[in-house]
Design a protein around this motif. Structure first.
Motif, PDB file in Angstrom:
ATOM      1  N   PHE A 169      -9.541  -0.363 -11.730  1.00 28.13           N
ATOM      2  CA  PHE A 169      -8.642  -1.428 -11.267  1.00 28.13           C
ATOM      3  C   PHE A 169      -7.463  -0.834 -10.499  1.00 28.13           C
ATOM      4  O   PHE A 169      -7.083  -1.321  -9.444  1.00 28.13           O
ATOM      5  CB  PHE A 169      -8.116  -2.252 -12.449  1.00 28.13           C
ATOM      6  N   LEU A 170      -6.911   0.240 -11.077  1.00 28.60           N
ATOM      7  CA  LEU A 170      -5.772   0.914 -10.442  1.00 28.60           C
ATOM      8  C   LEU A 170      -6.170   1.402  -9.049  1.00 28.60           C
ATOM      9  O   LEU A 170      -5.426   1.235  -8.075  1.00 28.60           O
ATOM     10  CB  LEU A 170      -5.337   2.098 -11.308  1.00 28.60           C
ATOM     11  N   TYR A 171      -7.364   1.959  -8.961  1.00 23.33           N
ATOM     12  CA  TYR A 171      -7.876   2.471  -7.684  1.00 23.33           C
ATOM     13  C   TYR A 171      -8.011   1.340  -6.665  1.00 23.33           C
ATOM     14  O   TYR A 171      -7.481   1.410  -5.551  1.00 23.33           O
ATOM     15  CB  TYR A 171      -9.222   3.161  -7.956  1.00 23.33           C
ATOM     16  N   ILE A 172      -8.696   0.271  -7.089  1.00 23.68           N
ATOM     17  CA  ILE A 172      -8.979  -0.827  -6.158  1.00 23.68           C
ATOM     18  C   ILE A 172      -7.682  -1.559  -5.766  1.00 23.68           C
ATOM     19  O   ILE A 172      -7.420  -1.795  -4.588  1.00 23.68           O
ATOM     20  CB  ILE A 172     -10.018  -1.796  -6.778  1.00 23.68           C
ATOM     21  N   LEU A 173      -6.857  -1.883  -6.786  1.00 22.99           N
ATOM     22  CA  LEU A 173      -5.637  -2.659  -6.515  1.00 22.99           C
ATOM     23  C   LEU A 173      -4.655  -1.893  -5.625  1.00 22.99           C
ATOM     24  O   LEU A 173      -4.158  -2.437  -4.639  1.00 22.99           O
ATOM     25  CB  LEU A 173      -4.945  -3.057  -7.819  1.00 22.99           C
ATOM     26  N   THR A 174      -4.396  -0.629  -5.992  1.00 26.75           N
ATOM     27  CA  THR A 174      -3.408   0.117  -5.186  1.00 26.75           C
ATOM     28  C   THR A 174      -3.963   0.389  -3.787  1.00 26.75           C
ATOM     29  O   THR A 174      -3.218   0.417  -2.816  1.00 26.75           O
ATOM     30  CB  THR A 174      -2.996   1.443  -5.855  1.00 26.75           C
ATOM     31  N   TYR A 175      -5.274   0.566  -3.691  1.00 24.85           N
ATOM     32  CA  TYR A 175      -5.911   0.789  -2.391  1.00 24.85           C
ATOM     33  C   TYR A 175      -5.640  -0.400  -1.464  1.00 24.85           C
ATOM     34  O   TYR A 175      -5.277  -0.243  -0.306  1.00 24.85           O
ATOM     35  CB  TYR A 175      -7.415   0.979  -2.591  1.00 24.85           C
ATOM     36  N   TRP A 176      -5.799  -1.604  -2.025  1.00 26.60           N
ATOM     37  CA  TRP A 176      -5.661  -2.814  -1.206  1.00 26.60           C
ATOM     38  C   TRP A 176      -4.209  -3.237  -1.006  1.00 26.60           C
ATOM     39  O   TRP A 176      -3.847  -3.741   0.041  1.00 26.60           O
ATOM     40  CB  TRP A 176      -6.456  -3.979  -1.811  1.00 26.60           C
ATOM     41  N   PHE A 177      -3.386  -3.037  -2.062  1.00 28.13           N
ATOM     42  CA  PHE A 177      -2.041  -3.610  -1.977  1.00 28.13           C
ATOM     43  C   PHE A 177      -0.968  -2.662  -1.418  1.00 28.13           C
ATOM     44  O   PHE A 177       0.114  -3.119  -1.095  1.00 28.13           O
ATOM     45  CB  PHE A 177      -1.599  -4.165  -3.337  1.00 28.13           C
ATOM     46  N   SER A 178      -1.291  -1.383  -1.288  1.00 29.10           N
ATOM     47  CA  SER A 178      -0.300  -0.443  -0.737  1.00 29.10           C
ATOM     48  C   SER A 178       0.138  -0.873   0.660  1.00 29.10           C
ATOM     49  O   SER A 178       1.332  -0.896   0.978  1.00 29.10           O
ATOM     50  CB  SER A 178      -0.878   0.959  -0.660  1.00 29.10           C
ATOM     51  N   ALA A 179      -0.840  -1.231   1.477  1.00 27.44           N
ATOM     52  CA  ALA A 179      -0.538  -1.634   2.861  1.00 27.44           C
ATOM     53  C   ALA A 179       0.312  -2.910   2.870  1.00 27.44           C
ATOM     54  O   ALA A 179       1.221  -3.057   3.692  1.00 27.44           O
ATOM     55  CB  ALA A 179      -1.833  -1.859   3.620  1.00 27.44           C
ATOM     56  N   GLN A 180      -0.001  -3.823   1.936  1.00 27.81           N
ATOM     57  CA  GLN A 180       0.744  -5.098   1.858  1.00 27.81           C
ATOM     58  C   GLN A 180       2.201  -4.822   1.472  1.00 27.81           C
ATOM     59  O   GLN A 180       3.111  -5.426   2.039  1.00 27.81           O
ATOM     60  CB  GLN A 180       0.122  -6.000   0.781  1.00 27.81           C
ATOM     61  N   ILE A 181       2.389  -3.921   0.505  1.00 26.54           N
ATOM     62  CA  ILE A 181       3.756  -3.587   0.070  1.00 26.54           C
ATOM     63  C   ILE A 181       4.520  -2.958   1.244  1.00 26.54           C
ATOM     64  O   ILE A 181       5.670  -3.294   1.487  1.00 26.54           O
ATOM     65  CB  ILE A 181       3.737  -2.629  -1.151  1.00 26.54           C
ATOM     66  N   LYS A 182       3.834  -2.105   1.949  1.00 22.83           N
ATOM     67  CA  LYS A 182       4.458  -1.416   3.091  1.00 22.83           C
ATOM     68  C   LYS A 182       4.910  -2.448   4.136  1.00 22.83           C
ATOM     69  O   LYS A 182       6.043  -2.387   4.629  1.00 22.83           O
ATOM     70  CB  LYS A 182       3.442  -0.440   3.700  1.00 22.83           C
ATOM     71  N   SER A 183       4.046  -3.419   4.421  1.00 24.35           N
ATOM     72  CA  SER A 183       4.422  -4.413   5.447  1.00 24.35           C
ATOM     73  C   SER A 183       5.551  -5.311   4.941  1.00 24.35           C
ATOM     74  O   SER A 183       6.414  -5.730   5.717  1.00 24.35           O
ATOM     75  CB  SER A 183       3.211  -5.226   5.896  1.00 24.35           C
ATOM     76  N   LEU A 184       5.557  -5.566   3.626  1.00 26.55           N
ATOM     77  CA  LEU A 184       6.667  -6.352   3.048  1.00 26.55           C
ATOM     78  C   LEU A 184       7.983  -5.596   3.183  1.00 26.55           C
ATOM     79  O   LEU A 184       9.020  -6.181   3.483  1.00 26.55           O
ATOM     80  CB  LEU A 184       6.397  -6.595   1.564  1.00 26.55           C
ATOM     81  N   LEU A 185       7.899  -4.281   2.938  1.00 27.82           N
ATOM     82  CA  LEU A 185       9.098  -3.438   3.031  1.00 27.82           C
ATOM     83  C   LEU A 185       9.656  -3.413   4.454  1.00 27.82           C
ATOM     84  O   LEU A 185      10.868  -3.344   4.650  1.00 27.82           O
ATOM     85  CB  LEU A 185       8.772  -2.008   2.589  1.00 27.82           C
ATOM     86  N   LEU A 186       8.755  -3.492   5.396  1.00 24.42           N
ATOM     87  CA  LEU A 186       9.181  -3.436   6.796  1.00 24.42           C
ATOM     88  C   LEU A 186       9.749  -4.769   7.288  1.00 24.42           C
ATOM     89  O   LEU A 186      10.461  -4.813   8.284  1.00 24.42           O
ATOM     90  CB  LEU A 186       8.006  -2.999   7.689  1.00 24.42           C
ATOM     91  N   SER A 187       9.430  -5.858   6.556  1.00 25.82           N
ATOM     92  CA  SER A 187       9.941  -7.175   6.971  1.00 25.82           C
ATOM     93  C   SER A 187      11.432  -7.259   6.651  1.00 25.82           C
ATOM     94  O   SER A 187      11.947  -6.574   5.759  1.00 25.82           O
ATOM     95  CB  SER A 187       9.172  -8.283   6.262  1.00 25.82           C
ATOM     96  N   GLU A 188      12.123  -8.127   7.316  1.00 25.55           N
ATOM     97  CA  GLU A 188      13.581  -8.204   7.151  1.00 25.55           C
ATOM     98  C   GLU A 188      14.012  -9.277   6.158  1.00 25.55           C
ATOM     99  O   GLU A 188      15.196  -9.523   5.963  1.00 25.55           O
ATOM    100  CB  GLU A 188      14.237  -8.439   8.520  1.00 25.55           C
ATOM    101  N   ASP A 189      13.029  -9.966   5.528  1.00 24.85           N
ATOM    102  CA  ASP A 189      13.361 -11.073   4.618  1.00 24.85           C
ATOM    103  C   ASP A 189      13.847 -10.592   3.249  1.00 24.85           C
ATOM    104  O   ASP A 189      14.413 -11.370   2.483  1.00 24.85           O
ATOM    105  CB  ASP A 189      12.122 -11.965   4.391  1.00 24.85           C
ATOM    106  N   LEU A 190      13.630  -9.371   2.919  1.00 23.27           N
ATOM    107  CA  LEU A 190      13.948  -8.888   1.565  1.00 23.27           C
ATOM    108  C   LEU A 190      15.452  -8.641   1.383  1.00 23.27           C
ATOM    109  O   LEU A 190      16.105  -8.128   2.285  1.00 23.27           O
ATOM    110  CB  LEU A 190      13.221  -7.577   1.307  1.00 23.27           C
ATOM    111  N   ASN A 191      15.964  -9.023   0.164  1.00 19.27           N
ATOM    112  CA  ASN A 191      17.354  -8.652  -0.112  1.00 19.27           C
ATOM    113  C   ASN A 191      17.384  -7.203  -0.620  1.00 19.27           C
ATOM    114  O   ASN A 191      16.327  -6.597  -0.841  1.00 19.27           O
ATOM    115  CB  ASN A 191      18.003  -9.625  -1.103  1.00 19.27           C
ATOM    116  N   LYS A 192      18.576  -6.686  -0.849  1.00 18.00           N
ATOM    117  CA  LYS A 192      18.729  -5.255  -1.180  1.00 18.00           C
ATOM    118  C   LYS A 192      18.006  -4.866  -2.462  1.00 18.00           C
ATOM    119  O   LYS A 192      17.307  -3.851  -2.529  1.00 18.00           O
ATOM    120  CB  LYS A 192      20.217  -4.921  -1.308  1.00 18.00           C
ATOM    121  N   ILE A 193      18.195  -5.723  -3.529  1.00 16.38           N
ATOM    122  CA  ILE A 193      17.627  -5.378  -4.852  1.00 16.38           C
ATOM    123  C   ILE A 193      16.103  -5.387  -4.809  1.00 16.38           C
ATOM    124  O   ILE A 193      15.447  -4.433  -5.229  1.00 16.38           O
ATOM    125  CB  ILE A 193      18.160  -6.335  -5.948  1.00 16.38           C
TER     126      ILE A 193
END
Lengths: 256, 266
Positions: A169-193
C-alpha cells in the motif's frame, strides 16, 4: 563478518525453497509468451514488451523480496531460533542488519536473474541494450532495497500478511500521490501552515516514482545524467539508513 | 554421547595448588537481579532481586515450578532480556556480546533452521563466534562424533527426531568450547536412554573443568549431577545448598522430592 554470515545463511534458505524456482519458471514462461513471434500482430511490439517485461520482472522480484524480508525476524522469534542466535556474541543490531543484508542478497539475486532473462528476450527480439537499461537495473535494485527495509522494519511489530499489505500500500499510494502533493505544493492556494505540513509530508514519504524508468525505456529517451543517478542513489542510502536505525532501536526494546 | 573416542572439550586444569583462589574463582556472579514485565498496574515481577554465583568447575541446578522465573533468569544471563536492575558478571566482566564468547546456551526448545544440515548449522554458529575455519572444521567433526550424529551430518534437520535435534542443540551450545554452559530444561522430551546420555555428557563437560548451570523439573536428575542446587519460586531464591545438605536440612533425612514439595508449598 557476523552480518555477512547471517546474510549468507538467509540466502541459503531461498536456494533450498521451491518458491523461487516456481516464480522463475513463471517469469520465463511469461516472457517466452510475450516475446513470441507476431504477438497479436501488433507492429513495433518491442516498446510494449519493454514496459510489460520490466513490470513483470519487478513484480516477481517484489513477490520474492517482500514475503522473504517480512518473514525473517518473525520466523526467528516464532521458531525460537533467536535464542541460540543471540546467545552467541551477536548483537540485536547485527541480527537486524544481517537479516536486511540477506533480504538484499535474495531480492538482488532474483531480480538480476529475472532481468538477465528480460534482456536476453529484448536482444533476441532485435532490441538495443543501452545505458538506460543499466540505469533501470540500478534503480530497480534501489527500489527493492527500500521496500526490503520497510518490510523488515514493519516485521518487528506486524504480522507477515499485514506487513506485506501495508508495504505494498505504501509503495502504491506514495508512488501515485507524490506527484499530486508536489503539484499542490507548487499551487499558490495553500496557507503557510498547511504548506509547511505538506512540505514535511513530501520529504518524509518515500519517493518510489524516482525509480521508475519505464517511460524512458519505452520511448527510447536518453539516459539520465550521472548527477541525477548519484543523487537518487545517495537519497536511497540515507533513507534506508534512517529506516534501519529505527528498526534496530525498536528491535532492541522488543521483549523476546 | 558417553564413551565417545575423542572429547571435544579443551580441558581446563582446575587442580592448581599454587593459586587456590583461582581454582575456586567465581565464573558467574549475579547480583540483585530483578526483571519486570509490563508497565503500570499490569507490571509483573518475574525475577525478584536474586543473587547467586557459580564457582568454576561446578554444576549448578536451578529448580522450580513452572513460572518460577528460571527461564527469565537464564534469558537475562545470555543477554536476551535486559534486567530491570541488578548486575551480571562473567569472569569479572560485565555481561555483553564480548563476554558471550565464553558462554554456551542450550534452549528448552530445540528448534533450528530446517533447511540446514547439522554440519552447516554448527559452521553457522561457529562463524558467528569468530572461530577460524581450520579450528571450526575440526571442532564440528569432533562435536558431531561426540553427540553421535556423524552419520547424519549431511541430512537436513527437518528429517531429525526430537532426540536428534536435542543432540544438535547440545552440540551448538558447545561450538565455541565455552567455559560456562547454560541449559534450559535440557532433558525435556527425551527418552530415558537419551536422558542418561545427556547426563553423562554434562559430567564429561564438568570433568574437563567447565561450569554448568541448568534448570530442570526433573528432581532426581538435579540431585544426581548437581554440586549445588537453587530452589526458586515466584522469582525469589528460597534455598541454595548442596543436594546432600538439602535432604538433611530439616533434621531428618528426606528425599529431595519431598524437600522440594514442602518448600514450594510453604
Amino acid at each position: 563478518m557476523k552480518i555477512l554470515t547471517i546474510a549468507l545463511f538467509s540466502f541459503k534458505e531461498l536456494v533450498r525453497k521451491k518458491d523461487f524456482y516456481v516464480l522463475f519458471l513463471l517469469l520465463a514462461g511469461l516472457l517466452v509468451f510475450l516475446f513470441s513471434e507476431s504477438f497479436f500482430g501488433v507492429s513495433d511490439i518491442i516498446r510494449y514488451l519493454k514496459d510489460i517485461g520490466l513490470s513483470a520482472v519487478l513484480f516477481l522480484s517484489i513477490a520474492i523480496a517482500l514475503p522473504f524480508s517480512s518473514r525473517q525476524l518473525p520466523a526467528e522469534i516464532e521458531s525460537k531460533t533467536i535464542y541460540p542466535l543471540l546467545s552467541k556474541p551477536v548483537s540485536r543490531a547485527d541480527v537486524v542488519i544481517g537479516k536486511y543484508a540477506g533480504s538484499l542478497l535474495i531480492s538482488f539475486g532474483a531480480f538480476t536473474l529475472f532481468y538477465a532473462v528480460f534482456l536476453l528476450a529484448i536482444i533476441m527480439k532485435g532490441g538495443h541494450i543501452g545505458v538506460l537499461f543499466m540505469q533501470a537495473y540500478l534503480f530497480s535494485l534501489l527500489l527493492l532495497a527500500v521496500l526490503c527495509a520497510f518490510s523488515l522494519l514493519f516485521s518487528i511489530f506486524l504480522t507477515i500478511s499485514a506487513n506485506i499489505t501495508i508495504t505494498l500500500f505504501l509503495y502504491i499510494l506514495t508512488y501515485w500521490f507524490s506527484a499530486q502533493i508536489k503539484s499542490l505544493l507548487l499551487s499558490e492556494d495553500l496557507n503557510k501552515i498547511s504548506g509547511a505540513l505538506l512540505n514535511g509530508v513530501y520529504y518524509l514519504i518515500p519517493h518510489f516514482e524516482f525509480y521508475d524508468l519505464r517511460v524512458r525505456l519505452v520511448h527510447g529517451w536518453e539516459a539520465l545524467p550521472a548527477w541525477i543517478v548519484s543523487s537518487i542513489a545517495l537519497y536511497t542510502v540515507i533513507y534506508i539508513a534512517a529506516i534501519l536505525f529505527l528498526a534496530v532501536r525498536i528491535f532492541k526494546k522488543k521483549n523476546l | 554421547m558417553p564413551g565417545a573416542k575423542t572429547s571435544p572439550f579443551i580441558k581446563i586444569d582446575i587442580f592448581c595448588p599454587v593459586n587456590y583462589n583461582f581454582c575456586m574463582s567465581t565464573i558467574l556472579d549475579v547480583s540483585n537481579l530483578t526483571v519486570r514485565y509490563g508497565k503500570g498496574p499490569d507490571q509483573k515481577t518475574a525475577v525478584d532481586n536474586i543473587s547467586f554465583s557459580l564457582i568454576r568447575g561446578e554444576i549448578y541446578g536451578f529448580l522450580g515450578p513452572n513460572g518460577a522465573g528460571k527461564t527469565t533468569t537464564i534469558k537475562s544471563l545470555i543477554g536476551i532480556l535486559t534486567p530491570s536492575s541488578g548486575s551480571i558478571f562473567f569472569s569479572g566482566k560485565p555481561a555483553s556480546a564480548i563476554s558471550r564468547t565464553s558462554l554456551g546456551f542450550m534452549p528448552e526448545t530445540a528448534a533450528y533452521y530446517w533447511y540446514l544440515t547439522p554440519k552447516e548449522l554448527l559452521f553457522f554458529y561457529g562463524k558467528l563466534c569468530g572461530i577460524d575455519k581450520k579450528t571450526l572444521s575440526d571442532r564440528v567433526e569432533k562435536l558431531l562424533d561426540f553427540v553421535k550424529l556423524s552419520r547424519h551430518k549431511n541430512s537436513y534437520l527437518k528429517t531429525f527426531s526430537k532426540g536428534m535435534l536435542q543432540k544438535v542443540s547440545f552440540a551448538q551450545a558447545l561450538i565455541n568450547d565455552p567455559e560456562i554452559l547454560i541449559l534450559d530444561e535440557p532433558t525435556t522430551g527425551l527418552d530415558p536412554i537419551a536422558r542418561m546420555e545427556m547426563r553423562d555428557a554434562l559430567l564429561d563437560f564438568k570433568h574437563a573443568g567447565k561450569t554448568i548451570l541448568f534448570s530442570s523439573h526433573e528432581l532426581s536428575e538435579v540431585e544426581i549431577i548437581s554440586d549445588r542446587i537453587s530452589i526458586i519460586k515466584n522469582g525469589k531464591i528460597l534455598r541454595e545448598a548442596a543436594p546432600g545438605e538439602l535432604i538433611n536440612d530439616k533434621g531428618e533425612r528426606m528425599s529431595l522430592e519431598k524437600y522440594f514439595f514442602d518448600l514450594v508449598k510453604e
